[in-house]
Structures are given as C-alpha cells and as structure tokens.
Design an enzyme around this catalytic site. Structure first.
Site, PDB file in Angstrom:
ATOM      1  N   ALA B 241       0.823  -1.216   0.000  1.00  0.00           N
ATOM      2  CA  ALA B 241       0.000   0.000   0.000  1.00  0.00           C
ATOM      3  C   ALA B 241       0.858   1.269   0.000  1.00  0.00           C
ATOM      4  CB  ALA B 241      -0.937  -0.008   1.196  1.00  0.00           C
ATOM      5  N   HIS B 242       0.200   2.407  -0.062  1.00  0.00           N
ATOM      6  CA  HIS B 242       0.881   3.702  -0.167  1.00  0.00           C
ATOM      7  C   HIS B 242       1.750   4.006   1.049  1.00  0.00           C
ATOM      8  CE1 HIS B 242      -2.659   5.846   1.959  1.00  0.00           C
ATOM      9  NE2 HIS B 242      -2.892   4.561   1.982  1.00  0.00           N
TER      10      HIS B 242
END
Lengths: 346, 346, 346
Positions: B241-242
């Site tokens: 994820a980010h």
C-alpha cells in the site's frame, strides 16, 4: 445476434404460439425480461411474471395452460428448463467463438503455425516458433512467448500472458490478466544477507479442458514442469507455485495459494483463500474449506479439512463451538476454584 | 539454443568422454532426461538413471566409475552439482537477456533516452521524458508512464504497468501483470456518507536487485515515496500500500498485504497470505508465518510470529495444540463439577 | 507542469512574500522539500524545517511570524493546511485529466461513439458499438469489448480489461490490470467426475463515482448483472464473484473475496483479506475486520464482526484474550483435579 422466435423454436424442436416473426437478442430470467429477451417458465411459482413481462418470447412446457392474457410469443417444448439450458449453451458457444480473422496491427514472429478459424485480436503478440491449433481465439493484448504450443478450440481472453516454452491444451479457457509461466519464487540466501535467484528453467503444462480465472498466476517449474491436469477449474487470483501438480478435475476457488512442489490429487474441491505449504501431497477427493491453512500432507482420500491450522472438518466445527464457550469455561473454572477453597477452609 | 558437448565442457573446464559433437539444447533432471538434454549425476542414489536415460549428455564427478553400459556422452568435472549450477545460471542469463532491438509497432514519446542493448517488444509503450539505462529488456505490452526512470540490466516482462513518476533501479526483474504506482487507497468520509479521494501525488521508488512477482501491486505514496529497498524479493499477488517502506533483502511470499505507511525492516521473511495493519514498524530479521495477522508493531529484532492475531511463534504453537484439546477440557470441567457436587451433597 | 508562485497564490487567494517569479513543479512535505517543491507549514512542530528546507515555496498562515532567516518564498493564506489541500486536489485533477487526443496505433471498431476530451492511448482497443461519454481517459493497453458503455469523466488506466456488454458509470477510476466482466466461476459436476461450465451470459454494471483498484476482478453475472452501486471504493486484488451486488458507498480493502450472489448493503466497511460465502446478505453499515471469514448473513445494521469464523467484534476480542490463556486454564484444571483427588483420598 438476433433470431426470430421461429428459428429458436426450430433449434428446440418446439412449437410457436403467437407471432413467429418476433425477434429475440438476449436470454434473461422471466422476472427481468425486457423487449428483445427470451425467457423460460418452468416453476409455476414464477407464473405471474408471464402476465406482466415485456419479454418478447417465453419458453413454456407443452402442457402449460395460461390463466390470463399475456404479451410474449410462447414456444412450447417438452421441458422448458432443459430447452432453456440448451439455448444458453448454444448462445455462449456462438458468443465465445464468434470472433475470427486477424486484426491489425498484431504481431506474429517467425515460424509460427496456426489452424483454421483463428481469431487474433489487434495488439496480440505471438513469439517465434509457436504452434496454434484449430479454432483458437486470441483476444487483444495477449502475449505468447517463443516456442509455446496451444491446442484446438482454446480461448485466451485479453491480456493473458504466456511465457516462452509453455504448453496449453485444447478446449481451455483462460481469462484476462492470467499469467502462465512466470518465474518460480526461488532464492538462495547468501552469506551477506542478500538472495540469489535460483534459475527457473522449467515450464508450465496445461492439459485439456482447463479453465483459468482472471489474474490467476501459474509459475514455471525450476526444472521440469508445473502441471495442471485436464479438467481442472481455477478461479480468479489463484497462485500456483513452481513444480506444483494439480490432478484431474480438481476445482480451486479464488485467492488460494499452493506453494512450490506440492501435488494435489484428482477431484479435490478447494475453497477460497486457502493456503498450502510446499512439498506435500493432497490425496484424491479431498475437500478443503475456505481460509484453511494446510501445513502437512493429506493421505486419506475423501478427507474434509477446515481451519488454520487445518483439522478434520467435524472436529474443527466442534472446536469453533467450544472457542465461543471460553468465557463460560473461564467462569466455571473460577466457580470450581471457589468451591474447592470453601471446602478446604471448612 | 544449441551447443556441442565440447562447448559445454569448455565452459565447465571439464573433460569429455564419448562423442564430442553431440548437441544439447536443454538442462534437465537425470530422471527426466530426453534426447537433446544435458543432466548431472552427483548423488549416487540416482546412478541407475545413467544407465537408462536417453539424455544426450551427463555431467559427472571426475572420480565416478560407471558400473554398467550407458548411452550419454559424459562430461567429467571436479564437482558435478556445482558445475550444473554454473550451467543453469549461464543458461538463464542467456535466455533472459537474449532479446534485443526495437520491435514495431511500439510507442516511444518525446524526450525519452535509453542505453545500449535495449529490447523493446512490440506494443510496448514509453511515455514522455523516460530515462532507460543500458541493457534493459522491455517485453510486449509494458506501459511506462511519463518521467519514469529505469536502471541498467532490468527486465520488465509482458504487461508490466509503471505509472508516471516512478523509479526502478538496476538489476531488477518485474514479472508479467505487476502494477507499480497505482493510487494509494485513501478516501475521506464525507458528511453525506460518500467518500472523497485523497489525492495521491507521491511515487514508488524501487531500488536495485529487486524481484517482483506476477500481478503484484505497489501503490504510489500519498506524498513522498513508497520505497522498496535493494535486494527485496516479492512473490506474486502481493499488495504493497501507499507510503510503505520495505527494508533491504526482505522476502515476502504470495498474497500478503501490507497496509499504508507500515515500515518493514531488513532481512525479514514473511510467508504467504499474511496481513498487516497500517502505520506500524516491523523490526529487522522478523519472521512471520503463513496467514498471520499482524495488528501491532514488532520491536524486537529476530522475532518469530504466527497466527491471527499474531503471537510469538512457540506460544502460538502451544495454543494451537491446546485448542485441539478443548473437547477434553470441557469433559474435565464437567467431571470436576460432578465431583464437587457429590462432595457437597455427601 | 510548472507554475510561478504568483500563479499559485492567485488560486489560493494568498499573498506572496519573497520572489514572485520562483517556479514550482511539485507538492511535498516540508521535511522532504527540494528545489522546485511547494510545501506547507501549519503545525508549528514542523517550524524548524522552514529554516533548513530547500523547497522553493512554503504556504503559511497569515499570522505566522518567522523567528529566523529562511530561503523559500512564502505564500500567506488564512489556513495553510486547507490551502494545501485545495492545491493537492487541483494538482491531481490536472494530472489525471491532462492527457487528451487519440494516439496511434490504437484500434476502434465499428459504430463506436465518443464525446469531447477523449484520451485514447496507443494500443488501446475499443470493440464494436461502444458508447464513450465526455472527457473519458483511456490509457494504453486498455481493452473494451463490444457493446460496452462508459460514462463521462471516467479514467481507465493502462491494461484495464472490460469484457463485452458491461456498463461503467461516470466519474469512475479503474486502475491498471483490473478485469471487469470475466466469466463467473460456475461449473456443474458431471457423473464422470468432470465439470461442465455453466454459461455466464450476464454482465457487470458499475454505477457512478466508483473507484476500482489495480488487478481487482469483477465477474459477470450468470444471468442478469453483477452490480457495483455508486460511490463504492474497491482496493487492489479484490474478487467480486458473479451476481454479487455491492451497495452505495461501501469500501472494501485489498485481497477480500465476495462469493457468488452475495449482496452487501450500503456504507459497509470491509477490511483486507476478508472472505465471504455466497448467497448471503450483509446489512447496511456493517464493519468487518481484516481476515474475517463470513459464513452467514448479517441482519442487524451497524454490526461489527471479526474472526474466522466471524463473531461480534467485542465477543471475538474477549475470545482472542482467552485463547492466550489456554495454557493457564490447563494448569488450573490440573490443580483442581489434584485438589479433588487429595480431598477424596483424605
């Protein structure tokens, strides 16, 4: 595609009651029927929809007697449910195999051979020395590496990637984004903490009548072959690691991962989000519930497993029930301790 | 590719016994050797295969003395296993870097620069202002957005997608269908129950010697960078994820998901189907078992974790054993209650 | 893109302090600001970075009084945090919708219509009779099958695959490698142990303002439609099976799988790696924790569930605590047994 009710009745050996020239384009449930749809009515629970539907045609049993006025043309057959199933199958065959010809731009490298009825979508890429059977449908953006072989009547939907040297059988369907033949995940730890890739020079062999879901991945073997036997059905997002073998007619649901060198028997049913360690064997006809974690091999055919780590299904269900009773057990232990204490002090 | 046994022996500094001109095309296990294959025999457990194999050549130890007649040409070396490993590595290097040149049609936008030895497959797309190093191999259907930078000797297999502004180091291998730089999953809840996307304007930085598996995704940072340090090995179907950071030489297996802003140390080993919450830190050299759910950070280096929710590995194994004993515990509690009741009534 | 600080200040209705002509290209956190970046300072915890940053411009509150010398040009606004958010949104809008025009080679079949502002990347494929709204951005390698409809202001990133007959609404964003409309996983077991594919002739309907993550898959319905209602946000690697319906504004995280014919209510929050069986209904505003296994429907709105199999969240947390106490419970049961034995023998 568009057919007259007359044409459909001919396929189904049915009898038309109403306008023979009404045209149908889609199949639908009677409760969702719109103009241009053909539906069926078998279970009389749904009879009321016949009187309200705007479907253009409805297939009914020959002995059906309408009680009210209705709009659609009827097709009378011996068994409406079976007739509709036949129609569904014909429809999907026509839809899936309707494309043919070579769209441009597409890319075909040297020494590739292919049979009659090929569909090659625009932007599809075929490497060197590829063998493609009869009636194969290759959608846009498919990549087929060098020396790949593909059997008859196989469909590769848009964006399927087949690495060099893999074999795909006949009558297979592989959905968009599936990857066949990527490197196995093998890395040897080095003294300095880094990892060195172990060369993965094997391939993937997919036998006949295999269905592979969207974005599923099947890694090539380190040496030899990762093998998917005939009749196997894989759902979306599945991971099949290097050197895995999956036996005939085994069915696996979404997000399940099979680790390297594990072999799975025939006619197993494996639910979604199951994980399996590597280098084990799963006996024929094993059933595995969703989210199960398989940490060791299964010897007994017909086993049913559940839970992480996996137990025999019935045993696991009992334990699930008892886990919910842990607060109660805690209380009962406390009560017992209290009783003992009282008894001792008395 | 085809080599004479003589050529192979030259690479391995070995001695040929038999026909020097025999040609070999593939490497195989001795138990699976076919005409055109070169195999090795090191563990004498497999000696019998030498006498039955139809492989064209077999690498053996210099001191090996055959007991019966055999077909293949032999290559005598000091250590057959090591020699075969060398051959494997040479073979895979040749195979992986054999492609070069720019196939047509491909798309290169303005201001892009690239080094010697580029392979650009047909239908590959390179955006504006992209920098590509030496000897980079870009397979068909790869998408490289604007302002991307790619180091030397990196391979992007068919269908890899790299969004604008991302950096990929040298000596990386990214497998088919992997996505680098898609938006992070960030949405702000609004008073009316809808969600508003939080702009994701960061990028992804992938350092050197990183391997990324098929269909794995690495989201761009909200601001700043999602960072994959050098030597990291990611299997297929992984979600990063980010704003995640993964330390050097950490290895992660299939279907594992790392939530936003979590940082993972160096030399961790993370098995398949592991889930990790966001905004935590995992210490160096942490080992995490399959299907584990990590709900909080790991402070101690070298920790070993298992289970969902995660516990220390040995503690978890004990609990797994005790869970199976719940039916027994239930009985023992009932017996105790019975005993107490009897004692009280007496 | 490049703007002068003066232009940015104009958008934000702010006042420039310093060089009006300084140019900025990127937005960044003040602790990571480089030449060409514009940052903001709102929380004074970060004030020291103002004096050391090499960012070209910093947005500050109008009442901010610097204590030391600093390099960047300042933009004074009423609320620096809000101003920066506005800038972020403008920036991302410009970036996401900056592409336009039809790159070549791309493929558009017959009878396709599209509105103003279309971006069609090279190697994108549009089938027959497709309807595309205004200002749609279709990146390279996107595949759009026959009879698909796409609303206004929707973005399909590189490699998205949309099968024939599906509908996608307005203001949707679909990330790279997502697959919309692949066949549902339906197979009927045959007497000889093989499976026969059940024709999947339905489609997928995606309403407005839906975001779909990279490599997520949404299968077409067997008949009728798989429906994703407006405002739904799906992360990466999600599996939505055939005939599923997902209610408005429901958010689902990575690797979650929803089995066939399950319907999910509005405004649910579903974490990562959740699995759900088929043919159940989940009430509105249900929250489901990571790795949960949902085996039956949820009737009560606002439920919170956790664990595999799922329990009410608080109950499950208690059970997780008690599971860790199993070794202690074992000891206490043993002690009790010992006490009873002693009492009996006395």
């Amino acid at each position: 595609m568009e057919f007259t009710v007359q044409q459909v009745a001919h396929i189904l050996k049915g009898e038309v009651k109403g306008n023979h020239q009404v045209k149908v384009r889609n199949l639908a449930k009677i409760q969702e029927g719109k103009e241009g749809d053909i539906c069926f009515l078998s279970n009389l629970k749904y009879e009321s929809f016949l009187y309200s539907t705007s479907a253009s045609a409805v297939i009914v049993n020959r002995d059906f007697e309408p009680k009210r006025a209705y709009q659609p043309t009827l097709i009378l057959v011996d068994d409406a449910y079976t007739a509709f199933s036949v129609l569904l199958e014909e429809y999907v065959k026509v839809v899936n195999f309707s494309k043919s010809g070579i769209e441009q731009p597409s890319y075909i490298a040297q020494s590739t051979t292919y049979g009659e009825g090929l569909y090659l979508g625009a932007f599809a890429y075929i490497g060197n020395n590829v063998k493609i059977g009869e009636n194969v449908k290759i959608y846009p953006h498919v990549y087929i590496g060098d020396n790949v072989s593909i059997g008859d009547n196989t469909i590769l939907y848009s964006g399927v990637k087949v690495y060099a040297g893999c074999y795909i059988g006949s009558l297979c369907t592989i959905h968009a984004g599936a990857v066949i033949g990527s490197d196995g995940f093998g890395f040897a730890p080095q003294p300095d903490g880094t990892y060195k890739a172990i060369p993965q020079i094997g391939n993937v062999i997919i036998k006949d009548c295999v269905d592979i879901g969207a974005n599923t991945t099947v890694d090539r073997a380190m040496m030899g072959s990762t093998i998917i036997e005939s009749g196997v059905k894989l759902d979306n997002h599945i991971q099949i690691a290097h050197n895995v073998q999956i036996g005939k007619n085994t069915v696996i649901a979404s997000h399940t991962g099979i680790s390297g060198s594990t072999t799975i028997g025939e006619n197993c049913i494996i639910a979604g989000q199951v994980g399996m360690v590597g280098h084990i064997h799963i006996a024929n006809r094993t059933t595995i519930g969703a989210q199960t974690g398989i940490t060791k091999g299964v010897d007994k055919e017909g086993s049913v497993l559940l839970g992480s780590p996996a137990l025999e299904h019935k045993e696991q269900l009992k334990i699930f029930v008892l886990m919910k009773k842990l607060p109660e057990f805690k209380k009962r232990i406390e009560e017992l301790e209290k009783s003992i204490k009282e008894m001792k002090t008395n």
